[in-house]
Design an enzyme around this catalytic site. Structure first.
Site, PDB file in Angstrom:
ATOM      1  N   SER A  90       0.824  -1.208   0.000  1.00  0.00           N
ATOM      2  CA  SER A  90       0.000   0.000   0.000  1.00  0.00           C
ATOM      3  C   SER A  90       0.857   1.257   0.000  1.00  0.00           C
ATOM      4  O   SER A  90       1.962   1.266   0.562  1.00  0.00           O
ATOM      5  CB  SER A  90      -0.895  -0.005   1.243  1.00  0.00           C
ATOM      6  OG  SER A  90      -1.477   1.264   1.463  1.00  0.00           O
ATOM      7  N   TYR A 129      -2.184  -0.104  10.083  1.00  0.00           N
ATOM      8  CA  TYR A 129      -2.393  -0.672   8.751  1.00  0.00           C
ATOM      9  C   TYR A 129      -1.105  -0.560   7.931  1.00  0.00           C
ATOM     10  O   TYR A 129      -0.626  -1.541   7.347  1.00  0.00           O
ATOM     11  CB  TYR A 129      -3.544   0.039   8.045  1.00  0.00           C
ATOM     12  CG  TYR A 129      -3.682  -0.316   6.586  1.00  0.00           C
ATOM     13  CD1 TYR A 129      -4.020  -1.605   6.195  1.00  0.00           C
ATOM     14  CD2 TYR A 129      -3.466   0.635   5.590  1.00  0.00           C
ATOM     15  CE1 TYR A 129      -4.141  -1.940   4.849  1.00  0.00           C
ATOM     16  CE2 TYR A 129      -3.591   0.310   4.247  1.00  0.00           C
ATOM     17  CZ  TYR A 129      -3.920  -0.976   3.875  1.00  0.00           C
ATOM     18  OH  TYR A 129      -4.034  -1.303   2.544  1.00  0.00           O
TER      19      TYR A 129
END
Length: 334
Positions: A127, A152
């Site tokens: 990501s 995350y």
């Protein structure tokens, strides 16, 4: 080829599986169909895949160690695309354990399955959030990313480190893809395109964080899929010029690679909202809010490495992509 796609009921997973099936691959899709968001949307995505004779769905959590080991041993996949993950920056502030279970424990089970069953190539989703506190734009895979600002992001960085370890120890070819704000038809309802579109359609105010002073590298899902499939077909190899005195984070002496996949054209949040307003045909009521914990002000992808490796770079214009998304949204939600 016989390919495992984890997260097959997810937004990107469904599109990737569909593309692989269209070119004649055999796809086994795995998903736990959790209720992080509307399960019906996930089931409807699977319905897009089920007409294909070469598709089989297995309801399974990648964090289930025994089940994953049995699946790999039985199926003997040639290649694996890991798109299963607990997504979302803001939710990681509320439920950190979900990220450890899926993004760390689950990814370990994927790596172990690949290791013990001679998988030719593992491609996995990372990501843009791994860039964290970095402010040197555009973000390059050659930069160090050691300052995550959300759990995350930390779990995605951990995935990259874990993949490198398996590439080093077991000669497992791995390629990590750092996705930049993916949008398009069948998109997640917790992401800004769906949140903004539904609010505008229903005359509800939209939450605009950091007073709208944000930039995102919005990337259309078809471009993501093209990048994933091209990278899958190009098995990661050792970098013959890798220098251990000046290690490059994007390559290795092991069969390991990292690439950004982004539209490499950051868009101001207010301009993004205006694009949705035009597509919907209504003006949004805006609720201006401060910056949220875990968020970053801007993302901007340097995709030169991807372009050099597979001859492709995302370039769908925002107006075109948002037009297709809003068209799907109106059709799906009636």
């Amino acid at each position: 080829m016989k390919i495992l796609v984890t997260g097959a009921a997810g937004f990107i997973g469904m599109h990737v599986a569909k593309r692989l099936l269209a070119r004649g691959d055999e796809v086994v899709g795995v998903d736990n169909l959790n209720d992080y968001y509307d399960v019906q949307l996930k089931q409807d995505r699977l319905e897009q895949l089920k007409p294909h004779d070469n598709f089989r769905f297995v309801k399974m959590d990648i964090a289930d160690r025994e089940a994953m080991a049995a699946l790999f041993a039985k199926e003997k996949f040639q290649r694996v695309i890991n798109l299963a993950a607990q997504p979302g920056v803001r939710y990681s502030l509320k439920n950190p354990h979900a990220y450890i279970n899926s993004n760390i424990v689950g990814f370990t089970n994927v790596l172990e399955g690949c290791r013990h069953n001679n998988v030719e190539h593992l491609v996995y989703a990372s990501s843009s959030s791994v860039y964290g506190a970095n402010s040197n734009m555009p973000f390059s895979v050659h930069q160090n990313v050691d300052h995550p600002v959300s759990l995350y992001a930390a779990t995605k960085k951990a995935s990259e480190l874990m993949a490198h370890t398996y590439s080093h120890l077991y000669n497992l070819p791995t390629t990590g893809l750092r996705f930049f704000t993916v949008y398009g038809p069948w998109g997640r309802p917790d992401m800004s395109p769906s949140l903004f579109t539904s609010a505008i359609v229903e005359n509800r105010p939209i939450d605009v964080f950091n007073e709208g002073k944000m930039q995102r590298d919005f990337t259309y899902v078809d471009d993501i899929v093209e990048g994933v499939v091209r990278v899958l077909d190009r098995i990661a190899t050792p970098d013959p010029e890798f220098d251990t005195n000046q290690p490059d984070p994007a390559t290795s002496y092991a069969p390991y690679r990292l690439y950004n996949i982004g539209n490499h054209e950051p868009v101001q949040l207010m301009a993004f909202i205006e694009t949705i307003e035009k597509a919907v045909g209504k003006t949004a009521v805006k609720n201006m809010l401060p910056m949220q914990a875990g968020d970053v002000v801007a993302t901007y992808a340097d995709v030169e490495d991807l372009k050099q490796a597979v001859g492709f770079e995302p370039k769908t214009p925002l107006a075109s992509g948002i037009g297709k998304f809003v068209e799907w949204y109106k059709s799906y939600y009636k």
